[in-house]
Design an enzyme around this catalytic site. Structure first.
Site, PDB file in Angstrom:
ATOM      1  NE  ARG A 254      57.790  54.733  48.065  1.00  0.00           N
ATOM      2  CZ  ARG A 254      58.120  53.757  47.240  1.00  0.00           C
ATOM      3  NH1 ARG A 254      58.270  54.006  45.955  1.00  0.00           N
ATOM      4  NH2 ARG A 254      58.281  52.546  47.680  1.00  0.00           N
TER       5      ARG A 254
ATOM      6  CD  GLU B  27      52.530  52.478  48.187  1.00  0.00           C
ATOM      7  OE1 GLU B  27      52.229  52.067  47.037  1.00  0.00           O
ATOM      8  OE2 GLU B  27      53.609  52.223  48.728  1.00  0.00           O
TER       9      GLU B  27
ATOM     10  CG  HIS C 205      55.521  47.541  49.954  1.00  0.00           C
ATOM     11  ND1 HIS C 205      55.663  46.181  49.748  1.00  0.00           N
ATOM     12  CD2 HIS C 205      55.848  48.129  48.793  1.00  0.00           C
ATOM     13  CE1 HIS C 205      56.066  45.953  48.512  1.00  0.00           C
ATOM     14  NE2 HIS C 205      56.187  47.137  47.905  1.00  0.00           N
TER      15      HIS C 205
ATOM     16  CG  ASN D  84      57.437  57.328  44.260  1.00  0.00           C
ATOM     17  OD1 ASN D  84      58.661  57.144  44.381  1.00  0.00           O
ATOM     18  ND2 ASN D  84      56.570  56.348  44.297  1.00  0.00           N
TER      19      ASN D  84
ATOM     20  N   GLY E 239      56.442  44.335  43.616  1.00  0.00           N
ATOM     21  CA  GLY E 239      57.030  43.925  44.899  1.00  0.00           C
ATOM     22  C   GLY E 239      55.882  43.461  45.778  1.00  0.00           C
TER      23      GLY E 239
ATOM     24  NE  ARG F  30      62.819  43.447  44.841  1.00  0.00           N
ATOM     25  CZ  ARG F  30      61.890  44.375  45.101  1.00  0.00           C
ATOM     26  NH1 ARG F  30      60.791  44.077  45.782  1.00  0.00           N
ATOM     27  NH2 ARG F  30      62.063  45.617  44.691  1.00  0.00           N
TER      28      ARG F  30
ATOM     29  CG  ASP G 253      50.934  41.430  34.080  1.00  0.00           C
ATOM     30  OD1 ASP G 253      49.927  40.957  34.652  1.00  0.00           O
ATOM     31  OD2 ASP G 253      50.991  42.589  33.651  1.00  0.00           O
TER      32      ASP G 253
END
Ligand code: ADP
Length: 396
Positions: free
Chosen positions: A89, A382, A178, A10, A210, A239, A280
């Site tokens: 990825r 993932e 995702h 990744n 995210g 975001r 966080d």
């Protein structure tokens, strides 16, 4: 023994994460078809950070050489005969890539063409691909795309209601991200219910830094909250998620911000961070316990948006069998899970406060025994999904 290891890379702009997985599932003559979903063995895992900074490797080539050294020290170097493939990825596959793809020069060029859709991610992913191909030109290398799982969305969900000609010319549509996580978690949730993925409808809430939601019908994605880019949808760490697009015109015309400044504002300085100064959820939880109002507001905006999407996806799916929480916040924050589903009993969703409060790293149900809709916590993986998809393409 045929080669059975898959190295998952990744490759980001400043870090390179890797995992080496052994995909052998203990096939024997007596049982040639063991559980296809059995967990592969994790042989090595690591991260090289600060690429291009004074404290780190100079570039991605040096970063991958570091990875190769670390693997060699464990007796599983890049030259190992056990290595069946390197899986990369790749964030954006556009409409071109809807499944794991064996990498060729043409594929590299096509991923390059998609850079305008993912200007930060695809170039970094491609650098990893180039370096790995140079080091092992003989080895199958596979690209696994973050957007692929969402390619099954019907037009009604994927299209924005804008001029069709403009949309088609510039590739403006909802792609979703995702995808490997949504694919993995929806499948594992079905297994947790003792069912085949084709039999169940699941709402997956991937809540990390995210965050995105998806509606999965019988193993097939029918809607997701992220769009052309990962900015749309849920409130995230930094975001904004959904907002009136006219906010952008207002910021440029009235506040005098440039398009790049708006981009940074909405992607890097909004969400939880913008609302309360922290992104966080652990820190936000601590501040709420101390009576901090801004933290409380951030939590409320975050969970209100989540509840709205759960309701919307109940309507999209009609029948919902499970709501599954995953990623850093989804797996760990009982408070977020509780607040997100609070008041949804009329929709058949009943979370069990005691089960929900139990911490753990196992796949588990946190709904009441009478809840019509199961509520699940399913740790995402993932790398395992990427390795599995890549191996399915190259396995002997
Ligand atoms: P990424 O999107 O970077 O992969 P993760 O899935 O690792 O993110 O999620 C990171 C986020 O998870 C952190 O920013 C934090 O808000 C949240 N998180 C991690 N552990 C906990 C915890 N114990 N309680 C609440 N939130 C947590």
């Amino acid at each position: 023994m045929p080669p059975s290891h898959v190295l998952v890379l990744n490759s980001g702009s400043s870090s390179l994460k890797y995992q080496l997985l052994d995909m052998t599932r203990g096939e024997t003559a007596a049982d040639p078809n063991p559980d296809p979903d059995a967990a592969p063995e994790r042989k090595a895992t690591g991260i090289v950070e600060h690429i291009g900074e004074p404290t780190g490797p100079a570039d991605n080539t040096e970063a991958l050489e570091t990875v190769a050294d670390e693997l060699a020290a464990r007796g599983a170097g890049l030259d190992s005969p056990d290595l069946a493939a390197i899986a990369h990825r790749v964030v954006h596959g556009g409409t071109r890539f809807t499944r794991p793809t064996l990498i060729t020069d043409e594929v590299v060029a096509e991923i390059e063409n998609l850079i305008p859709l993912a200007p930060l991610h695809n170039p970094a992913n491609l650098t990893g691909v180039r370096v790995a191909r140079r080091l092992r030109p003989d080895l199958p290398q596979v690209a696994v795309f973050d957007t692929a799982f969402h390619s099954t969305m019907p037009q009604s969900a994927a299209r924005y209601a804008i001029d069709r000609t403009v949309a088609d010319e510039y590739g403006i549509r909802r792609y979703g991200f995702h995808g490997t996580s949504h694919a993995y978690v929806s499948r594992r949730t079905a297994r947790l219910l003792g069912k085949d993925p084709s039999e169940v409808n699941v709402i997956v809430l991937h809540l990390g830094n995210g965050a995105s939601a998806s509606a999965v019908r019988g193993g097939v994605c029918v809607d997701t909250s992220m769009g052309l880019t990962p900015l749309e949808g849920l409130v995230m760490g930094t975001r904004s998620g959904d907002l009136d697009p006219a906010v952008i015109f207002h910021l440029t015309r009235v506040a005098g911000l440039s398009p790049d400044e708006v981009d940074i504002l909405l992607n890097k300085r909004s969400g939880l961070l913008g609302l309360c100064g922290d992104n966080d959820m652990r820190e936000i939880g601590r501040r709420i316990a101390e009576g901090d109002e801004a933290a409380h507001l951030a939590f409320d905006v975050y969970t209100h948006r989540l509840r709205k999407y759960v309701g919307a996806y109940c309507a999209v799916l009609g029948r919902v069998d499970a709501v599954a929480f995953t990623a850093g916040v989804g797996e760990n924050s009982a408070a977020v899970r509780g607040a997100a589903l609070d008041g949804l009993e009329p929709l058949g969703i009943e979370i069990d406060a005691v089960r929900n409060a139990v911490r753990g790293s196992a796949e588990r149900l946190v709904s009441t025994d009478t809840s019509r809709v199961a509520v699940a916590v399913v740790p995402t993986d993932e790398e395992r999904e990427i390795a599995q998809q890549a191996y399915s393409l190259v396995r002997p």
